[in-house]
Design a protein around this motif. Structure first.
Motif, mmCIF file in Angstrom:
data_model
loop_
_atom_site.group_PDB
_atom_site.id
_atom_site.type_symbol
_atom_site.label_atom_id
_atom_site.label_comp_id
_atom_site.label_asym_id
_atom_site.label_seq_id
_atom_site.Cartn_x
_atom_site.Cartn_y
_atom_site.Cartn_z
ATOM 1 N N MET A 91 42.958 14.490 22.784
ATOM 2 C CA MET A 91 42.222 15.125 23.752
ATOM 3 C C MET A 91 41.484 16.238 23.137
ATOM 4 S SD MET A 91 44.172 17.100 26.991
ATOM 5 C CE MET A 91 44.818 15.714 27.806
ATOM 6 N N SER A 92 40.586 16.570 23.751
ATOM 7 C CA SER A 92 39.533 17.559 23.079
ATOM 8 C C SER A 92 39.872 18.967 23.440
ATOM 9 C CB SER A 92 38.111 17.287 23.782
ATOM 10 O OG SER A 92 38.037 17.511 24.994
ATOM 11 N N MET A 93 39.531 19.967 23.006
ATOM 12 C CA MET A 93 39.499 21.326 23.266
ATOM 13 C C MET A 93 39.266 21.830 24.728
ATOM 14 S SD MET A 93 40.401 23.552 20.974
ATOM 15 C CE MET A 93 40.347 24.072 19.355
ATOM 16 N N PHE A 94 38.103 21.236 25.224
ATOM 17 C CA PHE A 94 37.784 21.213 26.631
ATOM 18 C C PHE A 94 38.763 20.642 27.528
ATOM 19 C CE2 PHE A 94 33.696 21.838 24.521
ATOM 20 C CZ PHE A 94 33.484 23.097 24.800
ATOM 21 N N GLY A 95 39.317 19.433 27.292
ATOM 22 C CA GLY A 95 40.336 18.769 27.819
ATOM 23 C C GLY A 95 41.698 19.707 28.179
ATOM 24 N N TRP A 96 42.063 20.299 26.978
ATOM 25 C CA TRP A 96 43.274 21.096 26.967
ATOM 26 C C TRP A 96 42.748 22.476 28.038
ATOM 27 C CZ3 TRP A 96 47.860 19.827 26.033
ATOM 28 C CH2 TRP A 96 48.136 18.841 25.184
ATOM 29 N N ALA A 97 41.677 22.908 27.841
ATOM 30 C CA ALA A 97 41.420 24.078 28.798
ATOM 31 C C ALA A 97 41.500 23.667 30.339
ATOM 32 C CB ALA A 97 39.905 24.585 28.599
ATOM 33 N N ILE A 98 40.995 22.287 30.442
ATOM 34 C CA ILE A 98 41.140 22.019 31.976
ATOM 35 C C ILE A 98 42.407 21.747 32.417
ATOM 36 C CG2 ILE A 98 40.830 19.893 33.334
ATOM 37 C CD1 ILE A 98 38.050 19.673 31.934
ATOM 38 N N VAL A 102 37.446 29.026 22.083
ATOM 39 C CA VAL A 102 37.418 28.556 20.849
ATOM 40 C C VAL A 102 36.911 27.073 20.666
ATOM 41 C CG1 VAL A 102 39.126 27.570 18.918
ATOM 42 C CG2 VAL A 102 39.666 29.603 20.006
ATOM 43 N N GLY A 103 37.092 26.125 21.717
ATOM 44 C CA GLY A 103 36.197 24.981 21.730
ATOM 45 C C GLY A 103 34.785 25.114 21.580
ATOM 46 N N LEU A 104 34.441 26.225 22.598
ATOM 47 C CA LEU A 104 32.690 26.337 22.612
ATOM 48 C C LEU A 104 32.399 26.952 21.217
ATOM 49 C CD1 LEU A 104 30.567 26.422 24.613
ATOM 50 C CD2 LEU A 104 31.117 28.554 25.282
ATOM 51 N N ILE A 105 33.064 27.912 20.491
ATOM 52 C CA ILE A 105 32.397 28.285 19.367
ATOM 53 C C ILE A 105 32.475 27.380 18.140
ATOM 54 C CG2 ILE A 105 33.408 29.724 17.363
ATOM 55 C CD1 ILE A 105 34.376 31.856 19.356
ATOM 56 N N LEU A 106 33.658 26.350 18.400
ATOM 57 C CA LEU A 106 33.535 25.170 17.160
ATOM 58 C C LEU A 106 32.450 24.196 17.589
ATOM 59 C CD1 LEU A 106 37.263 24.471 17.123
ATOM 60 C CD2 LEU A 106 35.644 25.534 15.305
ATOM 61 N N LEU A 138 26.915 22.329 15.910
ATOM 62 C CA LEU A 138 25.845 22.219 15.955
ATOM 63 C C LEU A 138 24.850 22.863 15.042
ATOM 64 C CD1 LEU A 138 25.132 22.603 19.962
ATOM 65 C CD2 LEU A 138 24.814 20.516 18.412
ATOM 66 N N ILE A 139 25.043 23.954 14.616
ATOM 67 C CA ILE A 139 24.484 24.718 13.772
ATOM 68 C C ILE A 139 24.417 24.168 12.421
ATOM 69 C CG2 ILE A 139 24.126 26.719 12.398
ATOM 70 C CD1 ILE A 139 24.932 28.317 15.212
ATOM 71 N N PHE A 140 25.714 23.805 11.946
ATOM 72 C CA PHE A 140 26.023 23.100 10.430
ATOM 73 C C PHE A 140 25.585 21.791 10.366
ATOM 74 C CE2 PHE A 140 29.056 26.890 10.317
ATOM 75 C CZ PHE A 140 28.238 27.280 9.367
#
Length: 55
Positions: free
Chosen positions: A1-8, A39-43, A48-50
């Motif tokens: 499960m992704s970070m956004f899934g855990w947030a939901i 945290v998910g958004l920052i990662l 994307l940048i790297f």
């Protein structure tokens, strides 16, 4: 499960807890959802940048 899934998941837990009257649990779950989302958004932005730098 992704970070956004855990947030939901934490957001749903906080909504259910608030409806049932568990204010302390709702506040804690909402805070956890916010932290996991940020945290998910920052990662995501960092990847994307790297990813652009390497390619």
């Amino acid at each position: 499960m992704s970070m956004f899934g855990w947030a939901i998941v934490f957001l749903i837990i906080s909504i259910v807890a608030a409806v049932l009257g568990f204010g302390w649990l709702a506040g804690t779950a909402a805070y956890a959802a916010k932290i996991v989302f940020v945290v998910g958004l920052i990662l995501f932005v960092a990847s994307l940048i790297f990813g652009r730098v390497r390619a």
